[in-house]
Design a protein around this motif. Sequence first.
Motif, PDB file in Angstrom:
ATOM      1  N   THR A  32      -2.571 -28.860  32.190  1.00 30.95           N
ATOM      2  CA  THR A  32      -3.488 -27.725  32.079  1.00 30.95           C
ATOM      3  C   THR A  32      -2.753 -26.433  32.423  1.00 30.95           C
ATOM      4  O   THR A  32      -1.974 -26.390  33.369  1.00 30.95           O
ATOM      5  N   VAL A  33      -3.016 -25.396  31.649  1.00 36.89           N
ATOM      6  CA  VAL A  33      -2.392 -24.090  31.888  1.00 36.89           C
ATOM      7  C   VAL A  33      -3.487 -23.049  32.028  1.00 36.89           C
ATOM      8  O   VAL A  33      -4.635 -23.271  31.648  1.00 36.89           O
ATOM      9  N   SER A  34      -3.129 -21.910  32.575  1.00 40.92           N
ATOM     10  CA  SER A  34      -4.079 -20.807  32.685  1.00 40.92           C
ATOM     11  C   SER A  34      -4.132 -20.048  31.359  1.00 40.92           C
ATOM     12  O   SER A  34      -3.182 -20.078  30.578  1.00 40.92           O
ATOM     13  N   PRO A  35      -5.238 -19.366  31.071  1.00 43.32           N
ATOM     14  CA  PRO A  35      -5.328 -18.590  29.826  1.00 43.32           C
ATOM     15  C   PRO A  35      -4.214 -17.561  29.686  1.00 43.32           C
ATOM     16  O   PRO A  35      -3.773 -17.255  28.580  1.00 43.32           O
ATOM     17  N   GLN A  36      -3.735 -17.021  30.831  1.00 41.48           N
ATOM     18  CA  GLN A  36      -2.670 -16.019  30.776  1.00 41.48           C
ATOM     19  C   GLN A  36      -1.341 -16.620  30.336  1.00 41.48           C
ATOM     20  O   GLN A  36      -0.453 -15.896  29.874  1.00 41.48           O
ATOM     21  N   GLN A  37      -1.191 -17.924  30.489  1.00 45.17           N
ATOM     22  CA  GLN A  37       0.065 -18.571  30.129  1.00 45.17           C
ATOM     23  C   GLN A  37       0.102 -19.005  28.667  1.00 45.17           C
ATOM     24  O   GLN A  37       1.161 -19.361  28.160  1.00 45.17           O
ATOM     25  N   VAL A  38      -1.051 -18.960  28.009  1.00 45.20           N
ATOM     26  CA  VAL A  38      -1.109 -19.432  26.623  1.00 45.20           C
ATOM     27  C   VAL A  38      -0.179 -18.611  25.725  1.00 45.20           C
ATOM     28  O   VAL A  38       0.559 -19.154  24.902  1.00 45.20           O
ATOM     29  N   SER A  39      -0.225 -17.289  25.887  1.00 44.21           N
ATOM     30  CA  SER A  39       0.612 -16.429  25.046  1.00 44.21           C
ATOM     31  C   SER A  39       2.098 -16.653  25.309  1.00 44.21           C
ATOM     32  O   SER A  39       2.929 -16.497  24.413  1.00 44.21           O
ATOM     33  N   LEU A  40       2.441 -17.019  26.559  1.00 46.28           N
ATOM     34  CA  LEU A  40       3.848 -17.254  26.888  1.00 46.28           C
ATOM     35  C   LEU A  40       4.389 -18.487  26.184  1.00 46.28           C
ATOM     36  O   LEU A  40       5.606 -18.631  26.023  1.00 46.28           O
ATOM     37  N   LEU A  41       3.507 -19.370  25.759  1.00 44.44           N
ATOM     38  CA  LEU A  41       3.936 -20.610  25.104  1.00 44.44           C
ATOM     39  C   LEU A  41       4.243 -20.405  23.619  1.00 44.44           C
ATOM     40  O   LEU A  41       4.728 -21.329  22.967  1.00 44.44           O
ATOM     41  N   GLN A  42       3.968 -19.207  23.118  1.00 49.26           N
ATOM     42  CA  GLN A  42       4.173 -18.967  21.693  1.00 49.26           C
ATOM     43  C   GLN A  42       5.582 -18.459  21.380  1.00 49.26           C
ATOM     44  O   GLN A  42       5.800 -17.779  20.374  1.00 49.26           O
ATOM     45  N   ARG A  43       6.507 -18.791  22.212  1.00 51.44           N
ATOM     46  CA  ARG A  43       7.896 -18.407  21.961  1.00 51.44           C
ATOM     47  C   ARG A  43       8.466 -19.228  20.812  1.00 51.44           C
ATOM     48  O   ARG A  43       8.139 -20.402  20.623  1.00 51.44           O
TER      49      ARG A  43
END
Length: 267
Positions: free
Chosen positions: A112-123
């Motif tokens: 599980t990740v936080s919503p703020q980390q979702v964008s960081l995963l789009q690398r």
Amino acid sequence: MGNADSKDKTQPPGAATSKPQAWSAGDRNIRLELDIQKEKMGKLIGTGGKTIQLIQQKVSSIQMKTPSKEDTGNEEFKFVPVQLQGRAQDVFKAAQMVDEVATACLAVLSATVSPQQVSLLQRESILNMQKEIPIDTLRLPKKTDKPPRVVIEGYLEDVKDAYHFIIKEVEIASKEAQEERENMKLMQLRNHRMGSEDSNDNGQEGKKKTGRDNIKTQTKRSSNRQDDDQKTSLRDRDNQPDDDDDDSGSPEQDIQDTALPSMDDEQ
């Protein structure tokens, strides 16, 4: 499965903070499901449950769930799940011990990740990770997912490598985002200071201009006063009486007038 799902929804402290938080590869809570061949479950359990208890004792910080007798007795399934949940480093340690006793055919990791980390995963490096690490499936979360999760499927070692690769990339992305925010703050502060300096310069220039205008005004007033004084002096001089217009006679005339009676006396 139901109990594990409900527990997995519990987010670790600080996961929902406003700033993106870097993943900690070891401290992050994950859930790992290992598919074991049904005929190997007896070996994993051991005589009187001795083998599985030994694993649980060595890694006591995790939660471990083995399939029920109904699952192992169902002839429709060739594989049964062994579920591990806890800190990532402890989960992988226990999974390695399970795999050594009863080879895992498939590993499914869920984090599980936080919503703020979702964008960081789009690398791009994460999106193209499967070119480097031969995992079967990578599912990245969306911000609308509740809760957002990363899911990795494949062989145990590949899943472990993929997990640590993602952790590293997210940490890099988090640092870059932090540096960008700090640069933005510095730029805003610099612009604010420059604006204050321009305001002070304009104020000083305004004071100088006011001073110059005051000097010009004082000079003009002084000049006007001098002109007025000169005009007043001329008027005063023009208003004084003229000596030539005096009614009294000149000294020569007085002498002449005095002399005339004397001549009459002689006659």
